[in-house]
Design a protein around this motif. Structure first.
Motif, PDB file in Angstrom:
ATOM      1  N   MET A 264       0.832  -1.189   0.000  1.00  0.00           N
ATOM      2  CA  MET A 264       0.000   0.000   0.000  1.00  0.00           C
ATOM      3  C   MET A 264       0.876   1.252   0.000  1.00  0.00           C
ATOM      4  O   MET A 264       1.799   1.378   0.807  1.00  0.00           O
ATOM      5  CB  MET A 264      -0.912   0.013   1.226  1.00  0.00           C
ATOM      6  N   TYR A 265       0.562   2.179  -0.902  1.00  0.00           N
ATOM      7  CA  TYR A 265       1.271   3.449  -0.984  1.00  0.00           C
ATOM      8  C   TYR A 265       0.458   4.591  -0.368  1.00  0.00           C
ATOM      9  O   TYR A 265       0.903   5.731  -0.362  1.00  0.00           O
ATOM     10  CB  TYR A 265       1.620   3.761  -2.437  1.00  0.00           C
ATOM     11  N   GLU A 484       2.235   9.589  -9.435  1.00  0.00           N
ATOM     12  CA  GLU A 484       1.539   8.345  -9.761  1.00  0.00           C
ATOM     13  C   GLU A 484       2.485   7.162  -9.550  1.00  0.00           C
ATOM     14  O   GLU A 484       3.652   7.207  -9.970  1.00  0.00           O
ATOM     15  CB  GLU A 484       1.046   8.374 -11.206  1.00  0.00           C
ATOM     16  N   VAL A 485       1.986   6.129  -8.879  1.00  0.00           N
ATOM     17  CA  VAL A 485       2.750   4.899  -8.675  1.00  0.00           C
ATOM     18  C   VAL A 485       1.920   3.734  -9.194  1.00  0.00           C
ATOM     19  O   VAL A 485       0.753   3.574  -8.816  1.00  0.00           O
ATOM     20  CB  VAL A 485       3.083   4.664  -7.193  1.00  0.00           C
ATOM     21  N   ILE A 486       2.508   2.931 -10.067  1.00  0.00           N
ATOM     22  CA  ILE A 486       1.873   1.707 -10.558  1.00  0.00           C
ATOM     23  C   ILE A 486       2.825   0.553 -10.275  1.00  0.00           C
ATOM     24  O   ILE A 486       3.988   0.585 -10.683  1.00  0.00           O
ATOM     25  CB  ILE A 486       1.561   1.787 -12.061  1.00  0.00           C
ATOM     26  N   GLU A 487       2.325  -0.447  -9.566  1.00  0.00           N
ATOM     27  CA  GLU A 487       3.184  -1.574  -9.203  1.00  0.00           C
ATOM     28  C   GLU A 487       2.450  -2.884  -9.438  1.00  0.00           C
ATOM     29  O   GLU A 487       1.269  -3.030  -9.106  1.00  0.00           O
ATOM     30  CB  GLU A 487       3.611  -1.478  -7.739  1.00  0.00           C
ATOM     31  N   THR A 488       3.155  -3.836 -10.035  1.00  0.00           N
ATOM     32  CA  THR A 488       2.662  -5.201 -10.190  1.00  0.00           C
ATOM     33  C   THR A 488       3.687  -6.144  -9.585  1.00  0.00           C
ATOM     34  O   THR A 488       4.889  -5.869  -9.612  1.00  0.00           O
ATOM     35  CB  THR A 488       2.435  -5.555 -11.670  1.00  0.00           C
ATOM     36  N   ALA A 489       3.208  -7.251  -9.053  1.00  0.00           N
ATOM     37  CA  ALA A 489       4.120  -8.172  -8.390  1.00  0.00           C
ATOM     38  C   ALA A 489       3.588  -9.595  -8.460  1.00  0.00           C
ATOM     39  O   ALA A 489       2.374  -9.832  -8.558  1.00  0.00           O
ATOM     40  CB  ALA A 489       4.336  -7.769  -6.931  1.00  0.00           C
ATOM     41  N   TRP A 619       6.023  10.050  -3.997  1.00  0.00           N
ATOM     42  CA  TRP A 619       6.879   8.876  -4.156  1.00  0.00           C
ATOM     43  C   TRP A 619       7.832   9.044  -5.339  1.00  0.00           C
ATOM     44  O   TRP A 619       7.452   9.565  -6.385  1.00  0.00           O
ATOM     45  CB  TRP A 619       6.025   7.627  -4.363  1.00  0.00           C
ATOM     46  N   TYR A 620       9.066   8.579  -5.117  1.00  0.00           N
ATOM     47  CA  TYR A 620      10.088   8.545  -6.161  1.00  0.00           C
ATOM     48  C   TYR A 620      10.761   7.182  -6.133  1.00  0.00           C
ATOM     49  O   TYR A 620      10.782   6.507  -5.095  1.00  0.00           O
ATOM     50  CB  TYR A 620      11.158   9.634  -5.961  1.00  0.00           C
TER      51      TYR A 620
END
Length: 856
Positions: A264-265, A484-489, A619-620
């Protein structure tokens, strides 16, 4: 010779008697005796002078109970009921027996301990859509079930039972089935009640929160996850928010927060004052400060692993409630015997009406509360706002069978703000818009392939977006920002039980994170857009050992990461982990933990003076080669040793720790001095001790916790190079307790901590006018400290039955009972006359809250 003839006579007589056995002995068969069906049909043929035609293999292994009836038709009807064999009369002498493809079944389900009825058990005919549950007597029956079908019987707390349908054919009475109770070997809990019910300390030193059993803590009327953990030693929030939790001196972005395995961001509502996670569908929350399992990657500080309810029930359950900030509803709906759907929804009431709680939260969130110019006069400021938040979650639970389970989880979090501020003194007006959203979905497949081997596959997609705009009405300046943060795992875990005492965990983790940052200023013109993608491959392995006498718990392993920025760099990182707990005596335990960890995402802090009194964090991705925001991968190493005493109702624990974190940027620390916009890379190290004494009984729990730590930065390019950390709060003390009387619970607590560091301007020459624009001349960084923080909180809950199946809870809480003014932060800025303004952020004042909840 006469004796010999007598003997021969007896032999002949015996032979004659035996030859007439079927006709003469049939009447002497005991009714109710068991008899082979073929043999009994032969007896019937001789008694009633009839003939049966059948296929031997259909009935030769069937046994029956000899009927009481003497009439042929009644006997044949009884045989049909017992065997489910179809008997058809062809004429007055001949009958045929045919094996049916379907049977009627019935049974009564009992437990194998005291043979009590197990009502509500799920009965499923495998391979078909036929299913049902046992009645209040534990009985069930079905008609026309395939003879070769397998019947599965399940109930929570019992092992599933599998039995062939042909073994349950219509006997009178129906067959009795016994379910074996299901015993699971749970991890040993060292402290069963830790501060309050629902909190426990585990052998690996992690803290678990079971929200269903949660008692009460001072100031809390709901089991808010992020508020609750702040009652523990070593965990605090310097600015009173739940979205900026500091674990052993670390910043919030250095914590790894997982919700059903999804990173979670975003974790807070109301700009961090309220947790974004609905606690009422949460099953278990695990907090880890050190000694992390190798399966966790990311977050150099603490870990918060939140798991929602994972059990399928065959009944509808849920609840609803409201407080003076928001209302919510949640529930679990059975879809089938092996499927269910969970949901929760919450929305603020802030855009409908104001409450005393909202007013205090508003003043805390949007404050330049005291802007004092060089003349000492305070500016008069008017504010208007349109603000609301909501969140909702969903979860689909589906059991393919007892050994394979699918779960799909979904969460959406949203904050919206339209805000206008008018400075009556300077006639300056500023409009702001801020939207913050998080949308995540994840799924898992858990499989038990045998008693010793299991796997879990977890995958997720998460999308976080922060969109803001700040407009100054009487000047041409417009500031627009987006993050914007997009994350897949994908995560694969395998667990192998080498023996009863030894377990082996292995796994692989693939994660891809893309971050987009956009900034634009109209006057003076400025434009910046950064988009980066980071991919990591991780393999991990660890062994866990529990001695048969339960005195020793040991877990050791390592995680190997390969991290690559697709454009600039790649790096291998090895992270060993260790966790040992040994029982020195019946009441004393010693703990030893150590770990290496790393993280590749960071939050750059946009300070209050950059956005109308509201702190934003963007976020960076780690990218040491980036010319605008150079951020390396942050790495930490930590060690701790603790000693615990737990005897009946008394617990005493002490733990010493040391943590070093390298590769931090000044941009991520929130400096409010001359170094606030610098790009220096440095480190911090924190060492300290945590102490807790807890006296607990069935009715009350009282505790005293104390934390002492020294937390220092090291930046080689700053003078001096070593100085106190922004989070260097040397002393933190909590004295609190709760009491339960029947259905009434009350909690009272006092929280104290010494002041945090900050940087003052130079007294003699506070403004340097040699630059354009002018600058504030600051003293050495963090050389001053704020006044001490002191707050008293209280809360009370009362449970009662509203209806036979509906329970209700009424709660009242007061934060800061004494209405003490606690200064959380102080910073300085120049006004249009080049005068230094002092801006103080003040804590919540006296803040009441009320809640009413229903549960069914």
């Amino acid at each position: 010779m006469p004796k010999k003839r007598h003997k021969q006579f007896l032999i002949v007589l015996s032979f004659l008697l035996l030859s007439f056995y079927p006709k003469n002995i049939i009447a002497q068969e005991d009714v109710g005796d068991s008899q082979n069906l073929v043999t009994y049909l032969q007896i019937l043929e001789q008694r009633f002078e009839i003939k049966f035609s059948f296929v031997d293999e259909d009935i030769d292994k069937i046994n029956i109970v000899i009927p009481e009836n003497q009439n042929l038709q009644e006997i044949l009807l009884n045989l049909q009921e017992q065997t489910q064999i179809k008997i058809q009369k062809l004429n007055t002498r001949y009958y045929t027996l045919t094996k049916s493809t379907t049977v009627d079944i019935c049974a009564t389900v009992l437990d194998n301990f005291k043979e009590n009825t197990v009502n509500g058990s799920t009965i499923e005919v495998l391979g078909s859509s036929v299913a049902g549950i046992t009645d209040e007597n534990g009985a069930f029956n079905f008609e026309n079930i395939p003879r070769d079908a397998i019947i599965q019987i399940k109930h929570i707390g019992f092992k599933p039972l599998f039995i062939a349908a042909k073994e349950l054919t219509g006997a009178n009475p129906c067959k009795t089935l016994l379910l074996d109770e299901k015993f699971e070997q749970l991890e040993e809990v060292i402290v069963h009640q830790f501060l309050t019910t629902g909190l426990s300390k585990e052998p690996d030193a992690s803290i678990q929160l079971q929200t269903n059993d949660f008692g009460i803590l001072p100031g809390l009327i709901e089991p808010d996850v992020l508020q609750t953990i702040q009652a523990l030693p070593g965990i605090k929030s310097i600015d009173e928010t739940v979205s900026n939790i500091n674990i052993r001196g670390g910043t919030n972005d250095q914590n790894l927060i997982l919700w059903d395995g999804i990173r979670m961001y975003q974790s807070g509502h109301f700009f961090g004052l309220i947790s974004a996670f609905n606690p009422y569908l949460t099953e278990k929350v695990t907090l880890i400060k050190n000694g992390t399992s190798a399966e966790y990657g990311g977050g150099v500080s603490g870990i918060l692993d939140i798991k929602t309810n994972n059990q399928i029930t065959d009944y509808l359950a849920g609840g609803a409630g409201f407080n003076l900030i928001n209302g919510d509803i949640y529930g679990q709906v059975p879809i089938a015997h092996n499927a269910a759907f969970q949901f929760s929804g919450r929305r603020s009431l802030t855009d409908f009406f104001n409450t005393p709680t909202y007013d205090e939260f508003f003043k805390r969130a949007f404050q330049d509360t005291q802007i004092k110019g060089g003349t000492g006069q305070s500016d008069e400021i008017n504010r208007t706002e349109d603000f609301y938040f909501y969140d909702f979650t969903g979860k689909l639970l589906y059991d393919i069978n007892e050994n394979h389970k699918i779960r799909v989880s979904f969460i959406n979090i949203n904050n919206h703000l339209d805000y206008t501020e008018q400075n009556i003194t300077s006639l300056r007006e500023t409009n702001s818009r801020l939207n913050q959203t998080n949308l995540s979905i994840g799924g898992s497949l858990e499989s038990n392939w045998s008693d010793v081997f299991s796997t879990k596959i977890n995958t997720y997609y998460t999308h976080y977006d922060l969109d803001s705009e700040n407009t100054t009405v009487n000047s041409p300046q417009i500031l627009s920002q987006e993050n914007e943060v997009i994350e897949t795992a994908l995560v694969l875990n395998t667990r192998f039980q080498l023996s009863d005492a030894l377990h082996w965990l292995n796994g692989y983790n693939l994660r891809e994170t893309g971050v987009f940052n956009f900034s634009e200023v109209s006057q003076p013109p400025y434009f910046n857009k950064i988009k980066n993608v980071l991919r990591s491959h991780s393999v991990f392995s660890e062994v866990e050992y529990r001695s048969p006498d339960e005195k020793l718990f040991a877990r050791g392993g390592a995680r190997v990461n390969y991290v690559e920025n697709l454009d600039t760099f790649s790096e291998y990182i090895v992270e060993p982990r260790l966790n040992v707990n040994y029982e020195l005596s019946q009441d004393f335990n010693i703990e030893l933990q150590g770990e290496f960890k790393s993280q590749s995402t960071h939050q750059v802090v946009d300070l209050e003076q950059n956005f109308l009194g509201i702190e934003k964090r963007r976020w960076y991705i780690a990218d040491p080669e980036n010319a605008l925001v150079p951020l390396p991968i942050t790495k930490s190493k930590q060690g701790s040793i603790g000693l615990n005493y737990d005897h009946h109702s008394l617990y005493v624990g002490a733990e010493a720790f040391y943590k070093q974190v390298n590769g931090i940027s000044a941009r991520t620390q929130g400096f409010q001095s001359k170094d606030q916009f610098n790009e220096e890379i440095g480190s911090y190290d924190v060492k300290g001790i945590e102490f807790l004494i807890n006296k607990k009984t069935a009715d009350y729990s009282a505790w005293l916790s104390y934390t002492y730590n020294v937390n220092n930065y090291t930046f080689d390019d700053v003078v001096p190079s070593t100085f106190p950390n922004n989070l260097d709060v040397r002393h933190t003390l909590t004295f609190a307790g709760n009491y339960t009387y029947n259905d009434f619970r009350i909690g009272v607590g006092l929280n104290y901590r010494s002041g945090k560091p900050f940087t003052k301007p130079e007294e003699n020459n506070p403004v340097n006018t040699n630059f354009f624009p002018s600058r504030i001349t600051f003293q050495e960084p963090n050389s001053s400290r704020l006044p001490e923080f002191l707050r008293v909180d209280t809360s009370a809950l009362y449970d009662f039955d509203l209806l036979p199946k509906i329970k209700a809870t009424v709660g009242v809480s007061i934060l800061n009972v004494t209405n003490r003014k606690n200064i959380l932060n102080t910073y300085y800025r120049l006004n249009s006359n080049d005068e230094v303004e002092t801006v103080e952020s003040v804590s919540l004042g006296l803040t009441p809250n009320f809640s009413f909840r229903l549960k069914f």
